[in-house]
Scaffold this active site. Structure first.
Site, PDB file in Angstrom:
ATOM      1  N   HIS A  61      45.341  11.747  17.362  1.00  0.00           N
ATOM      2  CA  HIS A  61      45.687  12.516  16.167  1.00  0.00           C
ATOM      3  C   HIS A  61      46.860  13.454  16.418  1.00  0.00           C
ATOM      4  O   HIS A  61      47.673  13.702  15.525  1.00  0.00           O
ATOM      5  CB  HIS A  61      44.466  13.258  15.615  1.00  0.00           C
ATOM      6  CG  HIS A  61      44.151  14.550  16.281  1.00  0.00           C
ATOM      7  ND1 HIS A  61      43.445  14.643  17.455  1.00  0.00           N
ATOM      8  CD2 HIS A  61      44.449  15.827  15.937  1.00  0.00           C
ATOM      9  CE1 HIS A  61      43.305  15.904  17.795  1.00  0.00           C
ATOM     10  NE2 HIS A  61      43.915  16.659  16.898  1.00  0.00           N
TER      11      HIS A  61
ATOM     12  N   GLY B  10      47.676  20.956  17.071  1.00  0.00           N
ATOM     13  CA  GLY B  10      48.791  21.826  17.382  1.00  0.00           C
ATOM     14  C   GLY B  10      49.981  20.976  17.790  1.00  0.00           C
ATOM     15  O   GLY B  10      49.823  19.950  18.453  1.00  0.00           O
TER      16      GLY B  10
ATOM     17  N   SER C 148      41.539  21.147  18.612  1.00  0.00           N
ATOM     18  CA  SER C 148      40.994  20.275  19.653  1.00  0.00           C
ATOM     19  C   SER C 148      42.063  19.826  20.646  1.00  0.00           C
ATOM     20  O   SER C 148      41.804  19.749  21.850  1.00  0.00           O
ATOM     21  CB  SER C 148      40.290  19.070  19.033  1.00  0.00           C
ATOM     22  OG  SER C 148      41.177  18.343  18.206  1.00  0.00           O
ATOM     23  N   GLU C 149      43.267  19.494  20.175  1.00  0.00           N
ATOM     24  CA  GLU C 149      44.375  19.164  21.065  1.00  0.00           C
ATOM     25  C   GLU C 149      45.680  19.697  20.508  1.00  0.00           C
ATOM     26  O   GLU C 149      45.869  19.757  19.286  1.00  0.00           O
ATOM     27  CB  GLU C 149      44.519  17.648  21.274  1.00  0.00           C
ATOM     28  CG  GLU C 149      43.565  17.035  22.269  1.00  0.00           C
ATOM     29  CD  GLU C 149      42.292  16.528  21.658  1.00  0.00           C
ATOM     30  OE1 GLU C 149      41.397  16.082  22.398  1.00  0.00           O
ATOM     31  OE2 GLU C 149      42.172  16.596  20.417  1.00  0.00           O
ATOM     32  N   THR C 150      46.566  20.071  21.411  1.00  0.00           N
ATOM     33  CA  THR C 150      47.925  20.460  21.057  1.00  0.00           C
ATOM     34  C   THR C 150      48.883  19.545  21.809  1.00  0.00           C
ATOM     35  O   THR C 150      48.721  19.296  23.004  1.00  0.00           O
ATOM     36  CB  THR C 150      48.200  21.924  21.435  1.00  0.00           C
ATOM     37  OG1 THR C 150      47.364  22.767  20.625  1.00  0.00           O
ATOM     38  CG2 THR C 150      49.656  22.301  21.186  1.00  0.00           C
TER      39      THR C 150
END
Length: 299
Positions: A75, A23, A46-48
């Site tokens: 990422h 995100g 998984s991560e923003t």
């Protein structure tokens, strides 16, 4: 209620719906911690990454999983700068402020983003092959046999990971991880997750194939992990995995076992650099409630 732009950028790939989805909120100034956490939970990747202005650097990024803030995410950083490149950011070098300090980000003319990670910190751990094998759902002999020269160790270039080599790709692919046991294991060794890898890779030009499990951070299995890739590169250098012939560039495969294949490029020199491309696959908006106790609704 205000509307805010949100994106999904697939990182460490040139192909949509591959690699690791991140995100990205390009203009996060003014969002509270609770709002950022709620947005990350709603986007459910998984991560923003939340891009913010900085007095100390060119950009500031804060990172949230669906359940908590984390100090660094490879990422999501690659995805953020891939998006900025698409929006007209010139090739060059930029300073990024994060919770672990200021990092150097390089953007190549072809869109490859390079993230300079923190100075490596590596320590061997004595947790026993049986315990690690039970947590990962693999054969202990396959772990121990791959660790004659490169031991179980926690390596960090920003986030700590327990690095565990295993003998064959078939051993890696047949892993049946026990998420609760992995969470307890990583708590005991003070690591974010476990990176399990083998030199028995799929691609001819690939250095290794890895899988990363971080249930304690809300990520049961991460498709392609930039921070862990830097950590494993530093680990291989520290323990002399290639004797005196360390490759100029490592190429790490990941994500094939969750149908999100991708590749991370890692260069070890005076510092640790992790590189990859990214492609935007979703570009939309969310309505952000004024009251932090309200739910976030799709626009």
């Amino acid at each position: 209620m205000d509307t805010i732009r949100t994106l999904q950028v697939d990182a460490f790939t040139d192909e949509p719906l591959a690699g690791n989805p991140a995100g990205v909120v390009p203009d996060a100034d003014g969002l509270s911690d609770d709002q950022m956490q709620s947005i990350a939970a709603e986007l459910a990747v998984s991560e923003t990454a939340f891009l913010r202005s900085s007095d100390a650097a060119d950009y500031r990024i804060r990172y949230f999983t669906p359940t908590q803030e984390v100090d660094l995410c490879g990422h999501a950083t690659i995805g953020s700068f891939a998006h900025l490149r698409d929006e007209g950011l010139e090739a060059g070098t930029y300073a990024l402020e994060t919770n672990v300090g200021e990092l150097e980000i390089g953007v190549d003319a072809d869109g490859t983003v390079w993230m300079t990670q923190d100075e490596p910190r590596i320590r061997e751990v004595d947790v026993g092959y049986e315990r690690v094998a039970d947590a990962l759902g693999v054969d202990a002999a396959a772990l121990e046999g791959a660790s004659d020269d490169i031991p179980l160790a926690v390596s960090s270039t920003g986030l700590p990971f327990l690095i565990a080599p295993i003998t064959y790709l078939s051993d890696l692919g047949s892993a049946e991880p026990d998420m609760r046991a992995i969470e307890e294991l990583t708590e005991d060794v003070d690591a974010t997750g476990v990176y399990l890898f083998t030199f028995d890779a799929l691609g001819r030009e690939s250095t290794l194939h890895g899988r990363m499990f971080a249930p304690g951070a809300g990520v049961p299995e991460d498709p392609v992990t930039g921070t862990a890739s830097g950590a494993v590169g530093a680990y291989l250098d520290r323990f002399g995995a290639f004797d005196d012939d360390f490759p100029e560039e490592l190429r790490l495969e990941q994500g094939h076992y969750v149908d999100r294949p991708g590749q991370v490029r890692v260069r070890i020199g005076e510092d640790v650099r992790v590189g990859g491309r990214g492609v935007t696959v979703l570009d939309g908006s969310l309505v952000v409630p004024e009251d932090e106790d309200d739910d976030i609704l799709e626009a």
